[in-house]
Every structure is written in C-alpha cells, then in structure tokens.
Write an enzyme that holds these catalytic residues in place. Structure first.
Site, mmCIF file in Angstrom:
data_model
loop_
_atom_site.group_PDB
_atom_site.id
_atom_site.type_symbol
_atom_site.label_atom_id
_atom_site.label_comp_id
_atom_site.label_asym_id
_atom_site.label_seq_id
_atom_site.Cartn_x
_atom_site.Cartn_y
_atom_site.Cartn_z
ATOM 1 N N ASN A 10 63.581 8.283 -27.320
ATOM 2 C CA ASN A 10 64.393 7.203 -26.744
ATOM 3 C C ASN A 10 63.518 6.194 -26.026
ATOM 4 O OD1 ASN A 10 66.792 8.598 -27.376
ATOM 5 N ND2 ASN A 10 66.795 9.680 -25.414
ATOM 6 N N ASP A 12 63.644 4.873 -22.419
ATOM 7 C CA ASP A 12 64.316 5.200 -21.162
ATOM 8 C C ASP A 12 64.293 3.980 -20.234
ATOM 9 O OD1 ASP A 12 64.553 7.771 -22.112
ATOM 10 O OD2 ASP A 12 63.392 8.709 -20.496
ATOM 11 N N GLY A 38 63.283 10.784 -24.325
ATOM 12 C CA GLY A 38 63.925 11.618 -25.352
ATOM 13 C C GLY A 38 63.382 13.029 -25.161
ATOM 14 N N GLU A 139 69.380 17.013 -28.978
ATOM 15 C CA GLU A 139 69.680 15.575 -29.007
ATOM 16 C C GLU A 139 69.615 15.012 -30.427
ATOM 17 O OE1 GLU A 139 68.792 13.711 -24.636
ATOM 18 O OE2 GLU A 139 67.096 13.756 -26.017
ATOM 19 N N LEU A 220 66.142 27.745 -13.509
ATOM 20 C CA LEU A 220 67.044 27.702 -12.351
ATOM 21 C C LEU A 220 66.721 26.536 -11.423
ATOM 22 C CD1 LEU A 220 67.127 31.555 -11.631
ATOM 23 C CD2 LEU A 220 69.027 30.177 -12.494
ATOM 24 N N ALA A 248 62.917 14.837 -16.939
ATOM 25 C CA ALA A 248 62.022 15.481 -17.918
ATOM 26 C C ALA A 248 61.236 16.671 -17.367
ATOM 27 C CB ALA A 248 61.058 14.465 -18.549
ATOM 28 N N ALA A 249 61.612 17.164 -16.179
ATOM 29 C CA ALA A 249 60.933 18.358 -15.652
ATOM 30 C C ALA A 249 61.179 19.544 -16.603
ATOM 31 C CB ALA A 249 61.427 18.685 -14.249
ATOM 32 N N GLY A 250 62.405 19.648 -17.108
ATOM 33 C CA GLY A 250 62.722 20.732 -18.051
ATOM 34 C C GLY A 250 61.935 20.578 -19.346
ATOM 35 N N ASP A 251 61.743 19.346 -19.782
ATOM 36 C CA ASP A 251 60.963 19.109 -21.008
ATOM 37 C C ASP A 251 59.512 19.535 -20.795
ATOM 38 O OD1 ASP A 251 63.236 17.993 -22.130
ATOM 39 O OD2 ASP A 251 62.719 15.969 -21.463
ATOM 40 N N ALA A 281 55.630 17.573 -13.436
ATOM 41 C CA ALA A 281 56.347 16.407 -13.977
ATOM 42 C C ALA A 281 57.192 15.722 -12.908
ATOM 43 C CB ALA A 281 57.229 16.835 -15.143
HETATM 44 O O1 RIB Z 1 65.125 15.204 -20.463
HETATM 45 C C1 RIB Z 1 64.943 13.869 -20.094
HETATM 46 C C2 RIB Z 1 65.290 12.961 -21.237
HETATM 47 O O2 RIB Z 1 66.676 13.038 -21.500
HETATM 48 C C3 RIB Z 1 65.025 11.505 -20.988
HETATM 49 O O3 RIB Z 1 63.732 11.125 -21.351
HETATM 50 C C4 RIB Z 1 66.118 10.807 -21.765
HETATM 51 O O4 RIB Z 1 65.637 10.015 -22.812
HETATM 52 C C5 RIB Z 1 67.049 11.900 -22.257
HETATM 53 O O5 RIB Z 1 66.842 12.211 -23.569
#
Ligand code: RIB
Length: 302
Positions: A10, A12, A38, A139, A220, A248-251, A281
């Site tokens: 994406n 953002d 994304g 997504e 958590l 995006a911490a989870g990513d 992050a």
């Molecule tokens: O997890 C964060 C992401 O969620 C963002 O970068 C946003 O684009 C959405 O996909």
C-alpha cells in the site's frame, strides 16, 4: 537462506494526532508522512533488512501512488521483480492515524491487493524453488494465499500465516499453514474470546492447534507473546523501548520470527527475535520505514 512474502503493498498516508478523532470531530494533527506499507510488504522489508534474501510477490495499480511506491521501495533489500503492475485496479491505500500514545487506527482501500489471481500463485511457485519459508497475511485473496501455501508445502518450505486483518478462517487454512501468528483481536475472531494474559493465550493456542496448526504464536501487544507447539510452550516478556508509533509492529514481529525460523533457530529464540523486531518498529515513524536492521536487532537481543 531465503524468504518469499505474498501479500499486500500500500501507500500509507499517516497523520500524527494528539488523540484519535471522535465521530464528527475535526482535529489538528502535528505531522503527516507518506511511506510504503501493506502488511505483506512491511513483512518483506523486515525480513530483508534482517538479512534474509527476500522476494515479495504482489501488485500495484498503474497510477500515481503505484509509481510513487515503486520509486520509494527501490533501495530496500527486497527483490520486488514479483510486483505486477495492474492496469485495472488502483494501488492499495491505507489512511492511518497515530495518537500521542503511539496507538493507531487504519483504514485500508485494497485495490490491486485484492485482485491477486493464479498469476501470483505462479510467481510464488517460481520463487519457492529456493526458499525456506513463505509468509502470508489476509490483505489479499485467501484462496490465492492458500494455493501458494500448498505450493510451498510441496516445495518443502515452511508456511507462516499472519491472520491480519481479522477474519474467520476455513479449516484448510489451519492445515496448510503450520505457523499462525494472531494478535489478541485476531485471536478473538478465530476462537471466540480475547486472550488478556498468558493463561488465556495458552487456551486459545490449544484451540488453534486442535484445528491443525503446528505452532500458535499469540501476539499480546504490550505484554508481548505466548507460543505453543507440540513440543514446547512459553511466554516472551516485552523488550523495553520508547514507543512513538505502533504501526506495523506486528509485521516486524513476523519478519523477525520468519528470519529466525528460516535460519533454523530454536523456536524460543525465534519468538524473541520476533518480539525484539516488533519492539524496535515502534521506535520509528511509519510502516516499512520503521522495520529494523539486523544490527539494531542484535543490539537489542544482547
Ligand atoms: O500492519 C500495518 C499495515 O496495515 C500498514 O502499513 C497499512 O498499509 C495496513 O496494511
């Protein structure tokens, strides 16, 4: 050691605000940034910056945001030759607010991300010839992701699914994706209750494992993470950092976990890698822009 990521990319559009606005309210923000995001692409950047040879498979539209995203990602350590330019759909877009407590709210307009089809599976198939691990999220179309998961299993690669954003999953998703990494909200959608502590996370993980998952990792949030496999289980305490933006911490957690597993590190150590990557992050603004480097990760881990 290499990782393939299939998923969303994406642009953002992120505003920093004192607090998240109430319905009908107009608020003054303090700043605004435009960065590539994304969940899929963020995880690819995390894996790449942490040292894995990383290929990202996805789509952008043939529009100004797509052109902008492609320019902005050119220097990332990720092979982006698997990004298709889709003339029929717009580039994915995320409108994000981050408040003074570093919490966020996100609205996603999927565009090209939800137009993935058999062409993405074919590109994954090719990329998986030499990869240890496939990373997926929610997504992009689930049937395409599961077809890629099947291809990964046939190629002998490990499959990790981040079930974000939350949605119920069909039975075959649990069976095709041996590693599942929901956060508390996503866990609630999957098992019917929101775990608020390690004991409840253990109950949720057991349910997910009964459905076919081999390793359940429950994120958590500030409390960090619980994990359970057939052989072991445990809880990883959070790393102490100064959080300014949790987007995006989870990513980043998933990127760290993926790289450690692809490097064949023990599960407990791999979860710590995820936790450290997730924490780092939160110390920088933005999504892919906030993913840590391997040097930063090593510093926090030692
Ligand atoms: O997890 C964060 C992401 O969620 C963002 O970068 C946003 O684009 C959405 O996909």
């Amino acid at each position: 050691m290499s990782v393939v990521v299939l998923g969303s990319i994406n642009m953002d559009l992120t505003t920093y605000v004192p607090r998240l606005p109430a319905p009908g309210e107009t608020l003054f923000g303090s700043s605004f940034i435009t960065v590539p995001g994304g969940k899929g692409f963020n995880q690819a950047v995390a894996a790449g910056r942490l040292g894995a040879a990383t290929q990202f498979i996805g789509r952008v539209g043939q529009d100004a945001f797509g052109k902008g995203v492609m320019e902005l990602i050119a220097d990332e350590p990720v092979d982006v030759s698997g990004i298709l330019v889709d003339a029929d759909n717009s580039t994915g877009l995320a409108v994000i607010n981050v408040d003074a407590q570093a919490e966020n709210s996100i609205i996603v307009i999927s565009g090209a991300n939800m137009a993935h089809d058999a062409r993405e599976v074919a590109r994954c198939h090719e990329a998986l010839r030499s990869a240890e691990l496939l990373l997926l999220q929610l997504e992009s179309p689930l049937d395409i992701s599961l077809a890629a998961a099947q291809a990964a299993r046939e190629a002998g690669a490990l499959v990790m699914l981040d079930p974000a954003p939350a949605r119920p999953l069909p039975t075959d998703a649990y069976q095709l994706c041996p590693i599942l990494t929901p956060n508390e909200l996503e866990t609630e959608v999957l098992v019917g209750f929101r775990p608020t502590n390690p004991t409840e996370a253990a109950q949720a993980a057991s349910i997910l494992r009964e459905r076919g998952v081999e390793t359940a990792v429950i994120k958590l949030g500030a409390q960090c993470a619980y994990y359970q496999s057939g052989q072991e289980s445990g809880f990883v305490e959070p790393f102490s950092v100064e959080a300014i933006d949790t987007v995006a911490a989870g990513d980043s957690f998933n990127g760290g976990l993926a790289v450690a597993l692809a490097e064949k590190r023990p599960l407990a150590e791999a979860i710590r890698w995820g936790a450290a990557a997730g924490a780092l992050a939160t110390t920088k603004p933005g999504a892919s822009s906030a993913m840590p480097t391997r040097a930063e990760l090593m510093k926090l881990l030692t």
